[in-house]
Design a protein around this motif. Structure first.
Motif, PDB file in Angstrom:
ATOM      1  N   ARG A  75     -42.074 -61.932 -15.642  1.00  0.00           N
ATOM      2  CA  ARG A  75     -41.111 -62.634 -14.789  1.00  0.00           C
ATOM      3  C   ARG A  75     -41.027 -61.897 -13.461  1.00  0.00           C
ATOM      4  N   SER A  76     -40.761 -62.647 -12.410  1.00  0.00           N
ATOM      5  CA  SER A  76     -40.602 -62.019 -11.096  1.00  0.00           C
ATOM      6  C   SER A  76     -39.347 -62.555 -10.425  1.00  0.00           C
ATOM      7  N   TYR A  77     -38.748 -61.692  -9.618  1.00  0.00           N
ATOM      8  CA  TYR A  77     -37.507 -62.020  -8.940  1.00  0.00           C
ATOM      9  C   TYR A  77     -37.576 -61.524  -7.496  1.00  0.00           C
ATOM     10  N   ALA A  78     -36.913 -62.225  -6.610  1.00  0.00           N
ATOM     11  CA  ALA A  78     -36.770 -61.788  -5.220  1.00  0.00           C
ATOM     12  C   ALA A  78     -35.290 -61.903  -4.861  1.00  0.00           C
ATOM     13  N   LYS A  79     -34.761 -60.829  -4.311  1.00  0.00           N
ATOM     14  CA  LYS A  79     -33.342 -60.820  -3.911  1.00  0.00           C
ATOM     15  C   LYS A  79     -33.259 -60.366  -2.458  1.00  0.00           C
ATOM     16  N   SER A  80     -32.529 -61.120  -1.665  1.00  0.00           N
ATOM     17  CA  SER A  80     -32.363 -60.738  -0.264  1.00  0.00           C
ATOM     18  C   SER A  80     -31.390 -59.570  -0.168  1.00  0.00           C
ATOM     19  N   VAL A  81     -31.630 -58.741   0.846  1.00  0.00           N
ATOM     20  CA  VAL A  81     -30.805 -57.561   1.079  1.00  0.00           C
ATOM     21  C   VAL A  81     -30.345 -57.590   2.527  1.00  0.00           C
ATOM     22  N   ALA A  82     -29.067 -57.344   2.737  1.00  0.00           N
ATOM     23  CA  ALA A  82     -28.495 -57.251   4.083  1.00  0.00           C
ATOM     24  C   ALA A  82     -27.626 -56.007   4.139  1.00  0.00           C
ATOM     25  N   ASP A  83     -27.872 -55.175   5.121  1.00  0.00           N
ATOM     26  CA  ASP A  83     -27.108 -53.941   5.301  1.00  0.00           C
ATOM     27  C   ASP A  83     -27.150 -53.079   4.042  1.00  0.00           C
ATOM     28  N   TRP A  84     -28.333 -52.959   3.453  1.00  0.00           N
ATOM     29  CA  TRP A  84     -28.622 -52.120   2.285  1.00  0.00           C
ATOM     30  C   TRP A  84     -27.958 -52.621   1.002  1.00  0.00           C
ATOM     31  N   ARG A  85     -27.395 -53.845   1.016  1.00  0.00           N
ATOM     32  CA  ARG A  85     -26.742 -54.412  -0.180  1.00  0.00           C
ATOM     33  C   ARG A  85     -27.222 -55.841  -0.388  1.00  0.00           C
ATOM     34  N   SER A  86     -27.042 -56.325  -1.615  1.00  0.00           N
ATOM     35  CA  SER A  86     -27.392 -57.706  -1.939  1.00  0.00           C
ATOM     36  C   SER A  86     -26.153 -58.423  -2.448  1.00  0.00           C
ATOM     37  N   GLU A  87     -26.047 -59.701  -2.104  1.00  0.00           N
ATOM     38  CA  GLU A  87     -24.937 -60.505  -2.632  1.00  0.00           C
ATOM     39  C   GLU A  87     -25.147 -60.791  -4.111  1.00  0.00           C
ATOM     40  N   VAL A  88     -26.388 -60.812  -4.539  1.00  0.00           N
ATOM     41  CA  VAL A  88     -26.731 -61.029  -5.954  1.00  0.00           C
ATOM     42  C   VAL A  88     -26.743 -59.658  -6.631  1.00  0.00           C
ATOM     43  N   PRO A  89     -26.132 -59.542  -7.798  1.00  0.00           N
ATOM     44  CA  PRO A  89     -26.131 -58.237  -8.475  1.00  0.00           C
ATOM     45  C   PRO A  89     -27.556 -57.722  -8.691  1.00  0.00           C
ATOM     46  N   MET A  90     -27.755 -56.441  -8.395  1.00  0.00           N
ATOM     47  CA  MET A  90     -29.072 -55.819  -8.565  1.00  0.00           C
ATOM     48  C   MET A  90     -29.081 -54.956  -9.814  1.00  0.00           C
ATOM     49  N   SER A  91     -30.247 -54.878 -10.442  1.00  0.00           N
ATOM     50  CA  SER A  91     -30.421 -54.000 -11.593  1.00  0.00           C
ATOM     51  C   SER A  91     -30.409 -52.551 -11.105  1.00  0.00           C
ATOM     52  N   PRO A  92     -30.240 -51.597 -12.019  1.00  0.00           N
ATOM     53  CA  PRO A  92     -30.277 -50.185 -11.604  1.00  0.00           C
ATOM     54  C   PRO A  92     -31.604 -49.822 -10.937  1.00  0.00           C
ATOM     55  N   GLU A  93     -32.705 -50.397 -11.416  1.00  0.00           N
ATOM     56  CA  GLU A  93     -34.010 -50.109 -10.821  1.00  0.00           C
ATOM     57  C   GLU A  93     -34.110 -50.669  -9.402  1.00  0.00           C
ATOM     58  N   GLU A  94     -33.549 -51.852  -9.187  1.00  0.00           N
ATOM     59  CA  GLU A  94     -33.544 -52.434  -7.844  1.00  0.00           C
ATOM     60  C   GLU A  94     -32.679 -51.599  -6.908  1.00  0.00           C
ATOM     61  N   GLN A  95     -31.543 -51.124  -7.399  1.00  0.00           N
ATOM     62  CA  GLN A  95     -30.689 -50.249  -6.596  1.00  0.00           C
ATOM     63  C   GLN A  95     -31.422 -48.952  -6.252  1.00  0.00           C
ATOM     64  N   ASP A  96     -32.171 -48.414  -7.211  1.00  0.00           N
ATOM     65  CA  ASP A  96     -32.951 -47.202  -6.954  1.00  0.00           C
ATOM     66  C   ASP A  96     -34.026 -47.444  -5.902  1.00  0.00           C
ATOM     67  N   ALA A  97     -34.671 -48.610  -5.935  1.00  0.00           N
ATOM     68  CA  ALA A  97     -35.703 -48.935  -4.951  1.00  0.00           C
ATOM     69  C   ALA A  97     -35.092 -49.010  -3.550  1.00  0.00           C
ATOM     70  N   VAL A  98     -33.921 -49.643  -3.425  1.00  0.00           N
ATOM     71  CA  VAL A  98     -33.249 -49.720  -2.126  1.00  0.00           C
ATOM     72  C   VAL A  98     -32.835 -48.317  -1.669  1.00  0.00           C
ATOM     73  N   ALA A  99     -32.315 -47.527  -2.574  1.00  0.00           N
ATOM     74  CA  ALA A  99     -31.891 -46.162  -2.222  1.00  0.00           C
ATOM     75  C   ALA A  99     -33.083 -45.317  -1.777  1.00  0.00           C
ATOM     76  N   SER A 100     -34.218 -45.478  -2.426  1.00  0.00           N
ATOM     77  CA  SER A 100     -35.386 -44.666  -2.046  1.00  0.00           C
ATOM     78  C   SER A 100     -35.998 -45.160  -0.732  1.00  0.00           C
ATOM     79  N   ALA A 101     -35.720 -46.384  -0.320  1.00  0.00           N
ATOM     80  CA  ALA A 101     -36.214 -46.892   0.959  1.00  0.00           C
ATOM     81  C   ALA A 101     -35.346 -46.436   2.114  1.00  0.00           C
ATOM     82  N   LYS A 102     -34.135 -46.015   1.818  1.00  0.00           N
ATOM     83  CA  LYS A 102     -33.193 -45.603   2.872  1.00  0.00           C
ATOM     84  C   LYS A 102     -33.684 -44.312   3.533  1.00  0.00           C
ATOM     85  N   PRO A 103     -33.681 -44.287   4.863  1.00  0.00           N
ATOM     86  CA  PRO A 103     -34.153 -43.064   5.557  1.00  0.00           C
ATOM     87  C   PRO A 103     -33.190 -41.897   5.385  1.00  0.00           C
TER      88      PRO A 103
END
Length: 135
Positions: free
Chosen positions: A107-135
């Motif tokens: 299965r695949s999913y795409a979630k939009s992100v604005a200002d480092w957050r998503s309106e759709v709840p993110m899984s812990p792994e998705e949150q980790d991916a966003v956190a690791s992308a942060k400078p």
């Protein structure tokens, strides 16, 4: 196939940004010291400034998390084949792509992100991916 295409896009974007950064560093001179420079150098500096302005909206921040989505189901079910990939610009706007691979389905999913957050709840792994992308 989609994962491979996404990885190729990320590699091309990162390579282009590295070239731009190296070019900017090599041509940097003290601010206001443009009187003694040849006209072509002044033109190049103006182009670099325009490229910097354009690059602000580029997906430059990348975070990748690989994991076994079915670790609790026993060994060799997932094999760390699942992943979440964050592709974000300087303002933390972009997308998180997730692919969850199991023995009999994917299965695949795409979630939009604005200002480092998503309106759709993110899984812990998705949150980790966003956190690791942060400078």
């Amino acid at each position: 196939m989609l994962a491979l295409l996404g990885l190729v896009v990320v590699v091309v974007v990162v390579a282009a940004l590295v070239v731009v950064v190296l070019t900017v560093r090599r041509t940097s001179a003290p601010v206001g010291d443009m009187d003694g420079l040849p006209a072509d150098v002044v033109g190049l500096r103006q182009e670099v400034a325009a490229l910097r302005a354009e690059a602000q909206g580029a997906l430059r921040h990348v975070g990748l998390v690989r994991y076994d989505a079915f670790a609790s189901a026993g060994p060799s079910v997932g094999g760390r084949q699942s992943w979440s990939l964050a592709l974000l610009d300087d303002g933390g706007n972009g997308v998180v792509l997730t692919a969850i691979h199991g023995r009999s389905e994917a299965r695949s999913y795409a979630k939009s992100v604005a200002d480092w957050r998503s309106e759709v709840p993110m899984s812990p792994e998705e949150q980790d991916a966003v956190a690791s992308a942060k400078p």
